[in-house]
Design a protein around this motif. Structure first.
Motif, PDB file in Angstrom:
ATOM      1  N   GLY A 130      77.393 -37.738 110.157  1.00  0.00           N
ATOM      2  CA  GLY A 130      77.670 -36.368 110.588  1.00  0.00           C
ATOM      3  C   GLY A 130      76.437 -35.483 110.561  1.00  0.00           C
ATOM      4  N   TRP A 131      76.638 -34.253 110.063  1.00  0.00           N
ATOM      5  CA  TRP A 131      75.561 -33.278 110.034  1.00  0.00           C
ATOM      6  C   TRP A 131      74.440 -33.701 109.094  1.00  0.00           C
ATOM      7  CZ3 TRP A 131      74.490 -29.687 113.374  1.00  0.00           C
ATOM      8  CH2 TRP A 131      75.503 -29.171 114.188  1.00  0.00           C
ATOM      9  N   THR A 132      74.792 -34.367 108.015  1.00  0.00           N
ATOM     10  CA  THR A 132      73.761 -34.836 107.097  1.00  0.00           C
ATOM     11  C   THR A 132      72.820 -35.802 107.802  1.00  0.00           C
ATOM     12  OG1 THR A 132      75.284 -34.619 105.228  1.00  0.00           O
ATOM     13  CG2 THR A 132      73.325 -36.004 104.902  1.00  0.00           C
ATOM     14  N   ASP A 133      73.401 -36.715 108.545  1.00  0.00           N
ATOM     15  CA  ASP A 133      72.600 -37.689 109.290  1.00  0.00           C
ATOM     16  C   ASP A 133      71.751 -36.997 110.342  1.00  0.00           C
ATOM     17  OD1 ASP A 133      71.596 -40.026 110.323  1.00  0.00           O
ATOM     18  OD2 ASP A 133      73.361 -40.449 111.546  1.00  0.00           O
ATOM     19  N   ARG A 134      72.360 -36.089 111.093  1.00  0.00           N
ATOM     20  CA  ARG A 134      71.623 -35.419 112.169  1.00  0.00           C
ATOM     21  C   ARG A 134      70.471 -34.579 111.617  1.00  0.00           C
ATOM     22  NH1 ARG A 134      76.820 -35.396 114.643  1.00  0.00           N
ATOM     23  NH2 ARG A 134      77.418 -33.440 113.623  1.00  0.00           N
ATOM     24  N   CYS A 135      70.713 -33.852 110.531  1.00  0.00           N
ATOM     25  CA  CYS A 135      69.663 -32.999 109.965  1.00  0.00           C
ATOM     26  C   CYS A 135      68.504 -33.828 109.402  1.00  0.00           C
ATOM     27  CB  CYS A 135      70.244 -32.106 108.866  1.00  0.00           C
ATOM     28  SG  CYS A 135      71.363 -30.826 109.461  1.00  0.00           S
ATOM     29  N   LEU A 136      68.839 -34.877 108.674  1.00  0.00           N
ATOM     30  CA  LEU A 136      67.790 -35.712 108.082  1.00  0.00           C
ATOM     31  C   LEU A 136      66.996 -36.450 109.156  1.00  0.00           C
ATOM     32  CD1 LEU A 136      69.623 -37.163 104.942  1.00  0.00           C
ATOM     33  CD2 LEU A 136      67.717 -35.540 104.970  1.00  0.00           C
ATOM     34  N   MET A 137      67.679 -36.963 110.163  1.00  0.00           N
ATOM     35  CA  MET A 137      66.966 -37.661 111.225  1.00  0.00           C
ATOM     36  C   MET A 137      66.144 -36.694 112.082  1.00  0.00           C
ATOM     37  SD  MET A 137      67.263 -40.836 110.832  1.00  0.00           S
ATOM     38  CE  MET A 137      67.222 -40.451 109.062  1.00  0.00           C
ATOM     39  N   PHE A 138      66.603 -35.450 112.214  1.00  0.00           N
ATOM     40  CA  PHE A 138      65.781 -34.442 112.898  1.00  0.00           C
ATOM     41  C   PHE A 138      64.498 -34.188 112.119  1.00  0.00           C
ATOM     42  CE2 PHE A 138      64.474 -29.984 113.322  1.00  0.00           C
ATOM     43  CZ  PHE A 138      64.203 -29.934 114.684  1.00  0.00           C
ATOM     44  N   LEU A 142      60.794 -34.943 113.403  1.00  0.00           N
ATOM     45  CA  LEU A 142      59.826 -33.849 113.408  1.00  0.00           C
ATOM     46  C   LEU A 142      58.527 -34.262 112.705  1.00  0.00           C
ATOM     47  CD1 LEU A 142      59.400 -30.849 114.184  1.00  0.00           C
ATOM     48  CD2 LEU A 142      60.252 -30.255 111.894  1.00  0.00           C
ATOM     49  N   LEU A 143      58.656 -34.917 111.556  1.00  0.00           N
ATOM     50  CA  LEU A 143      57.467 -35.343 110.815  1.00  0.00           C
ATOM     51  C   LEU A 143      56.724 -36.465 111.547  1.00  0.00           C
ATOM     52  CD1 LEU A 143      58.772 -35.273 107.131  1.00  0.00           C
ATOM     53  CD2 LEU A 143      57.169 -33.689 108.212  1.00  0.00           C
ATOM     54  N   LEU A 144      57.469 -37.297 112.277  1.00  0.00           N
ATOM     55  CA  LEU A 144      56.816 -38.359 113.042  1.00  0.00           C
ATOM     56  C   LEU A 144      55.992 -37.794 114.191  1.00  0.00           C
ATOM     57  CD1 LEU A 144      59.604 -41.088 113.204  1.00  0.00           C
ATOM     58  CD2 LEU A 144      57.414 -41.260 112.028  1.00  0.00           C
ATOM     59  N   VAL A 145      56.400 -36.639 114.714  1.00  0.00           N
ATOM     60  CA  VAL A 145      55.665 -36.017 115.813  1.00  0.00           C
ATOM     61  C   VAL A 145      54.337 -35.443 115.321  1.00  0.00           C
ATOM     62  CG1 VAL A 145      55.687 -34.110 117.462  1.00  0.00           C
ATOM     63  CG2 VAL A 145      57.699 -35.549 117.205  1.00  0.00           C
ATOM     64  N   PHE A 146      54.343 -34.881 114.092  1.00  0.00           N
ATOM     65  CA  PHE A 146      53.129 -34.274 113.572  1.00  0.00           C
ATOM     66  C   PHE A 146      52.051 -35.341 113.347  1.00  0.00           C
ATOM     67  CE2 PHE A 146      55.883 -30.734 112.353  1.00  0.00           C
ATOM     68  CZ  PHE A 146      55.063 -29.655 112.658  1.00  0.00           C
ATOM     69  N   PRO A 147      50.811 -35.044 113.702  1.00  0.00           N
ATOM     70  CA  PRO A 147      49.698 -35.959 113.378  1.00  0.00           C
ATOM     71  C   PRO A 147      49.368 -35.842 111.894  1.00  0.00           C
ATOM     72  CG  PRO A 147      48.859 -34.007 114.498  1.00  0.00           C
ATOM     73  CD  PRO A 147      50.357 -33.876 114.485  1.00  0.00           C
ATOM     74  N   ALA A 172      52.185 -38.869 100.568  1.00  0.00           N
ATOM     75  CA  ALA A 172      53.567 -39.336 100.441  1.00  0.00           C
ATOM     76  C   ALA A 172      54.481 -38.628 101.431  1.00  0.00           C
ATOM     77  CB  ALA A 172      54.064 -39.122  99.013  1.00  0.00           C
ATOM     78  N   LEU A 173      54.199 -37.351 101.703  1.00  0.00           N
ATOM     79  CA  LEU A 173      55.037 -36.569 102.608  1.00  0.00           C
ATOM     80  C   LEU A 173      55.050 -37.139 104.015  1.00  0.00           C
ATOM     81  CD1 LEU A 173      56.763 -33.994 103.004  1.00  0.00           C
ATOM     82  CD2 LEU A 173      54.635 -32.785 103.540  1.00  0.00           C
ATOM     83  N   PHE A 174      53.973 -37.804 104.420  1.00  0.00           N
ATOM     84  CA  PHE A 174      53.876 -38.336 105.780  1.00  0.00           C
ATOM     85  C   PHE A 174      53.944 -39.861 105.817  1.00  0.00           C
ATOM     86  CE2 PHE A 174      51.991 -34.133 106.209  1.00  0.00           C
ATOM     87  CZ  PHE A 174      52.525 -33.693 107.407  1.00  0.00           C
ATOM     88  N   ALA A 175      54.512 -40.473 104.762  1.00  0.00           N
ATOM     89  CA  ALA A 175      54.501 -41.941 104.698  1.00  0.00           C
ATOM     90  C   ALA A 175      55.883 -42.564 104.533  1.00  0.00           C
ATOM     91  CB  ALA A 175      53.593 -42.393 103.553  1.00  0.00           C
ATOM     92  N   TRP A 176      56.957 -41.787 104.637  1.00  0.00           N
ATOM     93  CA  TRP A 176      58.280 -42.312 104.308  1.00  0.00           C
ATOM     94  C   TRP A 176      59.229 -42.391 105.496  1.00  0.00           C
ATOM     95  CZ3 TRP A 176      62.501 -39.063 105.148  1.00  0.00           C
ATOM     96  CH2 TRP A 176      62.194 -37.713 105.378  1.00  0.00           C
TER      97      TRP A 176
END
Length: 306
Positions: A130-138, A142-147, A172-176
């Motif tokens: 549900g919303w938990t999945d959608r928010c976390l995957m968003f 978003l983090l995958l888009v950032f260099p 760690a913030l950009f490695a998970w």
């Protein structure tokens, strides 16, 4: 993270009923299969020896990593300076063990933090949906888009007061994110298994189900991921420090030592090759451990069978 490792870990998780992954009997089997891989055992021994060198090394020399011997400038290895000295007379051995210590601490901290974040986010997204999945995957998208490398390079120097802990947190913030997606898929599959559905019908709290039933069955994948994340984190820290965005002076890491010694790699090789050699050996050893864990934890692998 390769598809082969992810598939092997997924098979391990889905073949394990209930909390089988945590049973002592299977743990002994995994240990025997791991010890049967000589390359993995050698990698583990090398990493252990490097930890001993990093933390015991500073006590084996009278020189501090920031001390200066004005009578020995760019001196080759000798009895007084085991790894020689750099251009201003600092002991290369003292600096190398200090840099190794810093790089190892950052690597293992990043590996643990990134794997914990991936496990929490992936398990919650896959179980609750549900919303938990959608928010976390968003957030993941978003983090995958950032260099990540560029963001860390910009932010890390501004957090110099926080020291190397801030650098580890940023790495760690950009490695998970990729790991979280794999854990989410594995959790969705496990959510349909009988033992998870039975626990849900019995009114067991969702957090308890995730901790007691979901995560133990994806532990194989998480262990492998954490192992490989350590090597990746050390490489990332080295790259950032090489370009001046990582560990800041007067502290040192393998990256700063490699950067300082690059220009003298041919004329004064001891200023470069000791730090670079330790980096290569560590990354290779971690990869050997990861391969050994993959074969030991994968029930379909023919390698490492006792």
């Amino acid at each position: 993270m390769t598809a082969e490792i992810a598939a092997a870990a997924a098979d391990t998780a889905l073949d394990a009923p209930g909390t089988t992954a945590a049973l002592p009997g299977r743990g002994r089997l995994v240990l025997r299969r791991f010890l049967a891989r000589r390359s993995a055992v050698a990698g583990l021994a090398v990493v252990a020896l490097m930890f001993v060198l990093a933390f015991a090394g500073p006590h084996l020399t009278p020189w501090g990593y920031s001390g200066i011997d004005y009578t020995a400038l760019r001196e080759p290895p000798s009895g007084a300076h085991w790894f020689g000295t750099n251009r201003i007379g600092q002991d290369v051995f003292a600096q190398t063990v200090r840099g190794l210590q810093k790089s190892l601490l950052i690597g293992f901290l990043v590996g643990c933090l990134s794997t914990a974040l991936a496990a929490a986010a992936g398990a919650c997204a896959g179980y609750f949906g549900g919303w938990t999945d959608r928010c976390l995957m968003f957030l993941v998208d978003l983090l995958l888009v950032f260099p990540g490398f560029l963001v860390i390079a910009i932010v890390a120097p501004r957090l110099r007061a926080a020291g190397w802990l801030a650098l580890a947190a940023l790495l760690a913030l950009f490695a998970w994110m990729v790991t979280a997606r794999v854990v989410r898929s594995m959790t969705r599959s496990l959510g349909e298994r009988e033992f998870v559905r039975a626990a849900r019908y019995m009114g067991v709290h969702p957090v308890r189900i995730i901790l007691r039933h979901i995560l133990p069955n994806v532990a194989s994948f998480l262990i492998i991921d954490a192992t490989l994340a350590v090597g990746g984190a050390v490489m990332s820290e080295t790259a950032l420090s090489y370009f001046g965005f990582g560990v800041q002076p007067p502290d040192v890491s393998l990256g700063t030592l490699i950067a300082d010694g690059t220009s003298a790699a041919v004329t004064y090789p001891w200023m470069f090759f000791f730090a670079a050699g330790l980096l290569v050996v560590f990354v290779l050893a971690v990869n050997l451990i990861g391969d050994g864990l993959r074969d030991a934890l994968d029930p379909t692998s023919g390698k490492g069978r006792p």
